[in-house]
Design an enzyme around this catalytic site. Structure first.
Site, PDB file in Angstrom:
ATOM      1  N   VAL A  17      -1.662   0.707   3.207  1.00  0.00           N
ATOM      2  CA  VAL A  17      -0.997   1.275   4.387  1.00  0.00           C
ATOM      3  C   VAL A  17      -0.391   2.640   4.061  1.00  0.00           C
ATOM      4  O   VAL A  17      -0.504   3.589   4.847  1.00  0.00           O
ATOM      5  CB  VAL A  17       0.084   0.305   4.922  1.00  0.00           C
ATOM      6  CG1 VAL A  17       0.923   0.959   6.012  1.00  0.00           C
ATOM      7  CG2 VAL A  17      -0.574  -0.963   5.448  1.00  0.00           C
ATOM      8  N   ARG A  42       4.400   2.258 -12.208  1.00  0.00           N
ATOM      9  CA  ARG A  42       2.998   2.125 -12.625  1.00  0.00           C
ATOM     10  C   ARG A  42       2.137   3.285 -12.139  1.00  0.00           C
ATOM     11  O   ARG A  42       1.112   3.604 -12.727  1.00  0.00           O
ATOM     12  CB  ARG A  42       2.387   0.816 -12.075  1.00  0.00           C
ATOM     13  CG  ARG A  42       3.011  -0.447 -12.583  1.00  0.00           C
ATOM     14  CD  ARG A  42       2.366  -1.677 -11.935  1.00  0.00           C
ATOM     15  NE  ARG A  42       2.689  -1.829 -10.518  1.00  0.00           N
ATOM     16  CZ  ARG A  42       3.778  -2.462 -10.053  1.00  0.00           C
ATOM     17  NH1 ARG A  42       4.622  -3.002 -10.895  1.00  0.00           N
ATOM     18  NH2 ARG A  42       4.023  -2.549  -8.757  1.00  0.00           N
ATOM     19  N   SER A  43       2.541   3.913 -11.046  1.00  0.00           N
ATOM     20  CA  SER A  43       1.703   4.955 -10.446  1.00  0.00           C
ATOM     21  C   SER A  43       2.123   6.372 -10.827  1.00  0.00           C
ATOM     22  O   SER A  43       1.489   7.341 -10.386  1.00  0.00           O
ATOM     23  CB  SER A  43       1.733   4.832  -8.920  1.00  0.00           C
ATOM     24  OG  SER A  43       1.193   3.599  -8.541  1.00  0.00           O
ATOM     25  N   CYS A 133       1.595  -6.283  12.281  1.00  0.00           N
ATOM     26  CA  CYS A 133       0.334  -5.748  12.814  1.00  0.00           C
ATOM     27  C   CYS A 133      -0.209  -6.555  13.997  1.00  0.00           C
ATOM     28  O   CYS A 133      -0.630  -5.983  15.013  1.00  0.00           O
ATOM     29  CB  CYS A 133      -0.709  -5.670  11.711  1.00  0.00           C
ATOM     30  SG  CYS A 133      -0.755  -7.126  10.653  1.00  0.00           S
ATOM     31  N   SER A 163      -7.342  -6.588   4.834  1.00  0.00           N
ATOM     32  CA  SER A 163      -6.587  -5.361   4.527  1.00  0.00           C
ATOM     33  C   SER A 163      -5.117  -5.510   4.883  1.00  0.00           C
ATOM     34  O   SER A 163      -4.277  -4.800   4.333  1.00  0.00           O
ATOM     35  CB  SER A 163      -7.202  -4.157   5.241  1.00  0.00           C
ATOM     36  OG  SER A 163      -7.394  -4.450   6.606  1.00  0.00           O
ATOM     37  N   GLY A 164      -4.794  -6.462   5.769  1.00  0.00           N
ATOM     38  CA  GLY A 164      -3.394  -6.727   6.098  1.00  0.00           C
ATOM     39  C   GLY A 164      -2.605  -7.216   4.896  1.00  0.00           C
ATOM     40  O   GLY A 164      -1.379  -7.086   4.852  1.00  0.00           O
ATOM     41  N   LYS A 217       6.759 -14.545  13.114  1.00  0.00           N
ATOM     42  CA  LYS A 217       6.955 -13.111  13.369  1.00  0.00           C
ATOM     43  C   LYS A 217       6.413 -12.787  14.755  1.00  0.00           C
ATOM     44  O   LYS A 217       7.032 -12.068  15.537  1.00  0.00           O
ATOM     45  CB  LYS A 217       6.186 -12.270  12.337  1.00  0.00           C
ATOM     46  CG  LYS A 217       6.818 -12.176  10.973  1.00  0.00           C
ATOM     47  CD  LYS A 217       5.889 -11.369  10.041  1.00  0.00           C
ATOM     48  CE  LYS A 217       6.107 -11.762   8.596  1.00  0.00           C
ATOM     49  NZ  LYS A 217       5.040 -11.258   7.706  1.00  0.00           N
ATOM     50  N   ARG A 239      -6.596 -16.036   8.534  1.00  0.00           N
ATOM     51  CA  ARG A 239      -7.219 -14.947   7.756  1.00  0.00           C
ATOM     52  C   ARG A 239      -8.718 -15.165   7.749  1.00  0.00           C
ATOM     53  O   ARG A 239      -9.187 -16.282   7.470  1.00  0.00           O
ATOM     54  CB  ARG A 239      -6.666 -14.976   6.331  1.00  0.00           C
ATOM     55  CG  ARG A 239      -7.040 -13.773   5.509  1.00  0.00           C
ATOM     56  CD  ARG A 239      -6.339 -12.516   5.922  1.00  0.00           C
ATOM     57  NE  ARG A 239      -4.918 -12.545   5.632  1.00  0.00           N
ATOM     58  CZ  ARG A 239      -4.043 -11.645   6.059  1.00  0.00           C
ATOM     59  NH1 ARG A 239      -4.432 -10.630   6.821  1.00  0.00           N
ATOM     60  NH2 ARG A 239      -2.762 -11.739   5.762  1.00  0.00           N
ATOM     61  N   HIS A 246      -7.980  -6.539  13.160  1.00  0.00           N
ATOM     62  CA  HIS A 246      -7.558  -7.884  13.561  1.00  0.00           C
ATOM     63  C   HIS A 246      -8.071  -8.163  14.981  1.00  0.00           C
ATOM     64  O   HIS A 246      -8.001  -7.292  15.857  1.00  0.00           O
ATOM     65  CB  HIS A 246      -6.027  -7.982  13.631  1.00  0.00           C
ATOM     66  CG  HIS A 246      -5.337  -7.988  12.304  1.00  0.00           C
ATOM     67  ND1 HIS A 246      -5.985  -7.995  11.088  1.00  0.00           N
ATOM     68  CD2 HIS A 246      -3.999  -8.011  12.015  1.00  0.00           C
ATOM     69  CE1 HIS A 246      -5.089  -8.017  10.108  1.00  0.00           C
ATOM     70  NE2 HIS A 246      -3.892  -8.016  10.646  1.00  0.00           N
TER      71      HIS A 246
END
Ligand code: A2P
Length: 340
Positions: A17, A42-43, A133, A163-164, A217, A239, A246
């Site tokens: 995202v 880490r990045s 989402c 991808s969520g 949610k 899922r 979605h």
């Protein structure tokens, strides 16, 4: 007069995202003065591209927000819970994509097509929450119906893309699919069961009432965004082995009578919605139609013949874009234009 520009941060910039947030700032021509990219230690050392420039990724810290105006967060609930207050303390308004702040009564929960006025409440805590989402695309389609006919009850089943869950889940579906079609062993790391060639009726963790957090949610966020606690909402979230987009089967019962053709006409004019509804031509929204766009696609609009005021429809949107990054940048656009 020169356009006002803003110092912006993306926290979680290396994630699925966060990456899309950077693309959206660019594509939607957000007035960026400076862009700070934040992720975990880490990045550090990585760079990401913004408007042709390579921007270094920095470690998210308590003092990362000094001198910034707006921070878009998508680095998980715990990270938002900890760091959003530090941003707010330094005068940087947070638009948070996690679920950490969504149900806080002082924090506005916003879908710009539905309740942009709520952005005014950003002054309460310096935080604006970006909804879940699945909820975003549903309320984009349902808000016009609620405003005109009044919604009594919603029954929704979702078919949600991996991808969520983030980048690791995209890799898991890819790796498992490749392993299976080559008759190789596969690994299950992100989900409790294989997602390739399967459907998992399990998104986020289970609660004592038998529903998942994702399902609750949808119940609670829908009521908050539509500003009506009397609406009955029940959800089953699933899922499915789709990468992006979605899909939702939505059943809605209205207070006033409404026909399928009235809903179709209303949604043809609704902001952010595209009606794709010609079943004789095999035309209905697909996840592959939505992927890469910012629209909420609606089709299969028909009367629920089992009750007097019922409508069924199929609602599809790109969960990483309108379901997350685009909606966050749209909130930031209204915030920047009208409140900062
Ligand atoms: P990193 O890549 O350094 O781990 P996704 O949802 O696609 O998995 O992405 C999650 C994003 O949130 C990534 O950018 C990740 O950074 C970031 N992130 C996760 N935990 C933290 C943390 N504790 N502090 C800062 N960023 C974090």
């Amino acid at each position: 007069m020169a356009e006002k520009k803003f110092n912006v941060a993306v926290a979680g910039a290396t994630g699925a995202v966060g990456n899309q947030m950077i693309r959206c700032l660019e594509e939607m021509n957000f007035p960026v003065q400076s862009l700070k990219l934040l992720a975990s230690h880490r990045s550090v050392g990585r760079t990401l591209r913004f408007k042709g420039e390579l921007v270094p990724v920095e470690e998210l810290k308590e003092d990362s927000f000094k001198g910034l105006d707006i921070a878009l967060f998508s680095a998980g609930g715990g990270t938002s819970q900890t760091f959003a207050p530090f941003a707010a303390k330094d005068g940087c308004v947070v638009v948070d994509n996690s679920s950490a702040w969504r149900m806080d009564p002082e924090v506005p929960l916003v879908v710009p097509e539905v309740n942009p006025h709520a952005i005014a409440q950003h002054t309460n805590k310096g935080i604006i929450a970006n909804p879940n989402c699945s909820t975003i695309q549903m309320v984009v389609a349902l808000s016009p119906i609620h405003k005109k006919y009044g919604i009594k009850r919603i029954v929704v089943s979702t078919y949600q893309a991996v991808s969520g869950t983030g980048k690791k889940a995209i890799d898991e579906l890819f790796d498992q699919t490749r392993a299976m079609i080559n008759f190789l062993d596969y690994q299950t790391k992100v989900y409790p069961h294989r997602i390739a060639f399967n459907c998992l009726p399990h998104i986020d963790s289970f609660l004592d009432n038998g529903y998942t957090k994702e399902e609750m949610k949808m119940v609670n966020e829908t009521r908050k965004i539509l500003e009506d606690d009397t609406i009955g909402v029940t959800a089953t979230t699933v899922r499915v082995p789709v990468f992006f987009g979605h899909s939702e089967a939505v059943n809605v019962e209205t207070k006033d009578p409404v026909s399928a053709s009235e809903v179709r006409a209303l949604l043809e004019e609704a902001p952010g919605v595209k009606v794709m509804d010609d079943p004789q031509q095999n035309l209905y929204p697909l996840a592959t139609d939505a992927a890469g766009t910012d629209l909420t696609l609606v089709g299969r609009i028909r009367a629920d013949e089992s009750i007097s005021n019922g409508i069924n429809m199929w609602v599809v949107s790109d969960n990483v874009r309108k379901g997350a990054a685009t909606n966050a940048v749209q909130i930031a656009q209204v915030l920047a234009k009208e409140y900062l």
